[in-house]
Scaffold this active site. Structure first.
Site, PDB file in Angstrom:
ATOM      1  N   GLN A 116       0.938 -12.662  -3.300  1.00 20.04           N
ATOM      2  CA  GLN A 116      -0.578 -11.700  -3.086  1.00 20.04           C
ATOM      3  C   GLN A 116      -0.902 -11.459  -4.472  1.00 20.04           C
ATOM      4  OE1 GLN A 116      -1.416 -10.645   0.954  1.00 20.04           O
ATOM      5  NE2 GLN A 116      -1.900  -8.844   0.171  1.00 20.04           N
TER       6      GLN A 116
ATOM      7  N   ARG B 111       7.333 -10.854   6.051  1.00 23.40           N
ATOM      8  CA  ARG B 111       6.379 -11.154   7.427  1.00 23.40           C
ATOM      9  C   ARG B 111       7.253 -11.751   8.583  1.00 23.40           C
ATOM     10  NH1 ARG B 111       0.064  -9.644   5.724  1.00 23.40           N
ATOM     11  NH2 ARG B 111       0.662  -8.625   4.715  1.00 23.40           N
TER      12      ARG B 111
ATOM     13  N   LYS C 265     -11.916  -3.306   7.675  1.00 21.72           N
ATOM     14  CA  LYS C 265     -11.594  -4.714   6.641  1.00 21.72           C
ATOM     15  C   LYS C 265     -12.961  -5.710   6.604  1.00 21.72           C
ATOM     16  CE  LYS C 265      -7.994  -7.168   9.292  1.00 21.72           C
ATOM     17  NZ  LYS C 265      -8.232  -8.613   8.650  1.00 21.72           N
TER      18      LYS C 265
ATOM     19  N   HIS D  36      -5.002  -1.760  -4.933  1.00 23.11           N
ATOM     20  CA  HIS D  36      -5.700  -0.503  -4.136  1.00 23.11           C
ATOM     21  C   HIS D  36      -6.256   0.083  -5.111  1.00 23.11           C
ATOM     22  CE1 HIS D  36      -2.217  -2.526  -1.919  1.00 23.11           C
ATOM     23  NE2 HIS D  36      -2.678  -2.498  -0.731  1.00 23.11           N
TER      24      HIS D  36
ATOM     25  N   CYS E  79       0.586  -0.774   0.189  1.00 18.14           N
ATOM     26  CA  CYS E  79       0.147  -0.254  -0.208  1.00 18.14           C
ATOM     27  C   CYS E  79       1.037   1.143   0.056  1.00 18.14           C
ATOM     28  CB  CYS E  79      -1.035  -0.201   1.098  1.00 18.14           C
ATOM     29  SG  CYS E  79      -0.432  -0.863   2.020  1.00 18.14           S
TER      30      CYS E  79
ATOM     31  N   ASP F 294      -2.256  -8.580  -4.544  1.00 19.32           N
ATOM     32  CA  ASP F 294      -2.377  -7.632  -4.182  1.00 19.32           C
ATOM     33  C   ASP F 294      -4.026  -6.187  -5.411  1.00 19.32           C
ATOM     34  OD1 ASP F 294      -2.683  -5.889  -1.438  1.00 19.32           O
ATOM     35  OD2 ASP F 294      -0.323  -5.997  -2.025  1.00 19.32           O
TER      36      ASP F 294
ATOM     37  N   HIS G  43      -7.970  -1.137  -0.085  1.00 15.08           N
ATOM     38  CA  HIS G  43      -7.479  -2.401  -0.098  1.00 15.08           C
ATOM     39  C   HIS G  43      -7.938  -3.982  -0.353  1.00 15.08           C
ATOM     40  CE1 HIS G  43      -3.931  -0.389   2.543  1.00 15.08           C
ATOM     41  NE2 HIS G  43      -5.400   0.180   2.610  1.00 15.08           N
TER      42      HIS G  43
END
Length: 453
Positions: free
Chosen positions: A180, A162, A267, A184, A133, A182, A314
């Protein structure tokens, strides 16, 4: 992008504790299938990181290409962003304060020996990105934006890291390095509802392709302690998500998880139940008013005003591709559907005299015939993973072995097949044999891939 805060982590550990035997059994099953099909491996030199072998990489690439194709329909543009950023970026985004213990730190070469022993080490310390992000916010901020550009949608498939506790690591489902799908979305308030509905529709459609239809939705609300922004903004965001969930899934078809939101916003967490009635958290949709404020993101409104802040959504559908890979291993038990199977077909020549013809057939039905004048393969087209089993074993032995290895189709080629120009083809799950030409087999494969069968 998917951020597990302290509350959610405690919840996850409780789940791991109560479901320990089930998860261990699942991990062992995944490992056994992977070993038999040569999909992935691990090594203590990089704990929590997966080495995808050639056949496993085929599955991973198919998942990524599938999602890239779906995202194009929803207006996403793919970007590739750096793996590491200086500490000051993570301080700006709020991750350093709220998430630094779960990040890997790196010291760059721009730090001299003298500075290394001084007080300015943070100016030269980097963090491996745990989510995309902040980098997507940076791309948005690089250009002047207008209301008629919104929504701006970015997707990113680069790897994330992570620093999970070693005791929490588990096969493919809990790793330190992962990929991922991912995404946005930068939009205005009027566009939020439709963007979230689009994501929920994509989630439903995607899971349906894999035969996974039991989906549960959870609204994760403001954490008790670690969060940024004011309570009123959080309340407005949570009410917005409640409204969209009611409209997209039906009132009463979702559950609240108090305090399990990300530190920057509430979320929607998506859990699915696979064919063995096991639940997995995969997709997520997160509403964020905080990062656009921290990165001073603006757009010019229709009335010409320039001080307009977009809202950031997200979202992920697969979530961690490694975790989704594990779910599919459990779900299919190694019997992959043709379109995603790393071993789509095998040709078994009856004896050595048929090997040349088998290789010729392989080129046709794999879609890999190379023009004699141009040796470069085309950028697009239908290409299939077809092997030739030339081992000096009996046809029966090689057929049985092909079934155990998980090939979707088995093709036998002998004297009669070569003379007739048709080949005996049978599926992995059906003993019935069909005689088809090479072009008919290729067209069958094309249709299977088109229909995700």
């Amino acid at each position: 992008m998917i951020l597990r805060n302290t509350g959610l982590r405690r919840c996850t550990y409780r789940l791991l504790s109560t479901k320990n035997k089930e998860l261990e059994s699942s991990t062992n099953t995944n490992h056994a299938i992977s070993t038999k099909q040569l999909l992935y491996t691990t090594d203590p030199s990089s704990p929590g990181s997966i080495f995808f072998l050639p056949h496993g990489t085929r599955v991973l690439n198919k998942l990524i290409q599938f999602m890239k194709n779906q995202q194009i329909k929803y207006g996403f543009q793919e970007v590739v962003t750096p793996l590491i950023f200086k500490t000051k970026l993570w301080q700006k985004s709020g991750h350093w304060e709220n998430y630094k213990d779960d990040m890997f730190k790196v010291v760059g070469n721009d730090l001299s020996k003298e500075e290394h022993h001084g007080e300015n080490i943070e100016e030269h310390e980097y963090g491996l990105k745990p989510m995309n992000c902040p980098s997507h916010c940076m791309i948005y901020a690089k250009f002047d934006r207008s209301y008629n550009e919104l929504p701006v949608r970015y997707s990113d498939f680069s790897s994330l890291h992570r620093n999970e506790a070693s005791g929490a690591l588990s096969g493919l489902t809990r790793v330190r390095r992962f990929h991922q799908d991912d995404g946005h979305i930068f939009c205005n308030m009027e566009q939020v509802d439709q963007e979230i509905k689009n994501t929920i529709n994509l989630i439903k459609d995607t899971y349906d392709v894999f035969g996974i239809n039991k989906i549960e939705y959870y609204l994760s609300t403001r954490p008790e302690e670690k969060f940024i922004g004011d309570v009123e903004t959080w309340d407005n965001a949570e009410n917005k998500l409640k409204k969209v969930l009611n409209e997209a899934t039906g009132e009463g078809n979702w559950t609240i998880r108090e305090g399990d939101g990300a530190f920057y916003g509430p979320k929607i967490d998506v859990l699915l139940t696979d064919a063995f009635q096991k639940k997995h958290q995969v997709g997520t949709i997160q509403l964020d008013f905080q990062l656009p404020k921290r990165f001073d993101l603006k757009y010019v409104a229709e009335d010409g005003t320039r001080d307009n802040q977009p809202i950031l959504i997200h979202r992920a559908v697969f979530g961690s591709l490694e975790r989704f890979f594990a779910i599919l291993l459990d779900h299919y038990q190694g019997k992959w559907p043709f379109w995603i199977n790393p071993r789509q077909a095998v040709i078994i020549p009856v004896n050595e005299s048929h090997i040349t013809h088998a290789i010729d057939l392989q080129k046709v039905i794999s879609g890999d015939i190379v023009n004699t004048e141009k040796s470069i393969s085309p950028l697009t087209g239908f290409n299939f993973h077809v092997d030739v089993d030339k081992r000096p074993e009996t046809v029966g032995y090689r057929t049985k072995d092909a079934i155990q290895r998980g090939y979707s189709y088995i093709i036998i080629i002998g004297d009669k097949d070569i003379a007739n120009g048709t080949f005996a083809i049978r599926s992995r799950d059906d003993r019935k044999v069909f005689n088809k030409t090479s072009n008919e087999i290729y067209e069958q494969f094309v249709e299977l891939e088109k229909s995700y069968k």
